[in-house]
Design an enzyme around this catalytic site. Structure first.
Site, PDB file in Angstrom:
ATOM      1  CB  ALA A 101       0.339   5.366  -1.506  1.00 20.34           C
ATOM      2  CE  LYS A 102       4.439   8.459   1.494  1.00 16.87           C
ATOM      3  NZ  LYS A 102       4.175   9.830   1.588  1.00 16.87           N
ATOM      4  CB  ALA A 142      -1.054   0.077   1.323  1.00 16.45           C
ATOM      5  CE1 TYR A 143       4.607   5.703   3.707  1.00 13.89           C
ATOM      6  CE2 TYR A 143       6.387   4.848   2.542  1.00 13.89           C
ATOM      7  CZ  TYR A 143       5.999   5.669   3.455  1.00 13.89           C
ATOM      8  OH  TYR A 143       6.571   6.819   3.541  1.00 13.89           O
ATOM      9  CB  THR A 144       5.510   0.060  -2.204  1.00 14.68           C
ATOM     10  OG1 THR A 144       6.275  -0.427  -1.089  1.00 14.68           O
ATOM     11  CG2 THR A 144       6.238  -0.039  -3.422  1.00 14.68           C
TER      12      THR A 144
END
Length: 262
Positions: free
Chosen positions: A171-172, A167-169
């Protein structure tokens, strides 16, 4: 010598009297950026979800001689974002630098653990929130024919890592691409965007790691003030300069030195 400013000051611009809006300003990178910009003479608007943390940042900014404006904000709420941007324009009639640093991650983050609610919360704040913020300041910056947007992305926005989770990967990575799309479309309006992509930084977001980060490990990571000074450097560059993407990491980069962490 050709290329060197004759007044001896170099090409860094004076920030006194200019206005900055910083999200995620209650802690970490956002807080450090807000303090550094205020110390350089900027009027700063600080936003975040937790008023108690914003009050802590307010005290740090007062200590360097400026009086910040607090705007509590959940960046995942597009209407709230638009309202804050409108109040900034009404109060200052300008916005020179926008630092969008609000971001989260979830503890249960791997493919085997992540829930849809966790995915949604990360994407809503880290990517959608950044989009809402960028979109909200564009009309003002277009009228000014200039403006700098600094989107605080991540090392995970340029390199895929198991450490940060999908998710973080995702999104960024989206945030980095979004920043460059701003440059493609808004350069004609004098607007420039930088995707700031730090490696590991010793900020409170580490507390949500599945594996506890030790004090010894934190000590050799980037520190909040390192990113604050980086944000200040970007803000001081002449408006003719666009740093499209800036990747910065600790010298003791665990992505390189610790097998299996990436």
């Amino acid at each position: 010598m050709a290329g060197i400013a004759q007044n001896g000051t170099g090409a860094l611009r004076d920030l006194n009297g200019k206005v900055a809006w910083i999200t995620g300003a209650g802690t970490g990178i956002g807080q450090a950026g807000a303090v550094c910009l205020a110390r350089a003479g900027m009027d700063v608007v600080i936003s975040g979800r937790r008023r108690d943390k914003l009050v802590e940042t307010e005290a740090l900014i007062r200590a360097v001689g400026k009086e910040p404006v607090i705007e509590e904000l959940d960046v995942a709420d597009a209407d709230q974002v638009a309202d804050v941007a409108a109040r900034i324009e009404k109060r200052f009639s300008q916005l020179d630098v926008a630092v969008f640093s609000a971001g989260i991650n979830v503890k249960n983050r791997s493919w085997g653990e992540v829930e849809t609610d966790g995915w949604d919360s990360v994407v809503d704040i880290d990517l959608n929130g950044a989009f809402y913020c960028c979109r909200s300041v564009l009309p003002m910056m277009r009228r000014q024919k200039e403006g700098l947007i600094i989107n605080v992305a991540s090392w995970a926005g340029v390199r895929v890592s198991k450490l940060t989770g999908p998710a973080y990967t995702a999104a960024k990575h989206g945030m980095v691409a979004m920043s460059e799309s701003l440059n493609m479309e808004e350069a004609i309006n004098g607007i420039r965007a930088c995707a700031l992509c730090p490696g590991e930084v010793a900020t409170p977001i580490l507390d949500n790691r599945p594996v506890k980060v030790t004090d010894e490990e934190k000590a050799v990571m980037l520190q909040g003030e390192d990113l604050g000074e980086t944000i200040l450097f970007l803000a001081q560059l002449d408006k003719r300069v666009c740093v499209n993407q800036l990747v910065i990491s600790p010298t003791a980069n665990r992505m390189y030195t610790t097998p299996g962490i990436s």
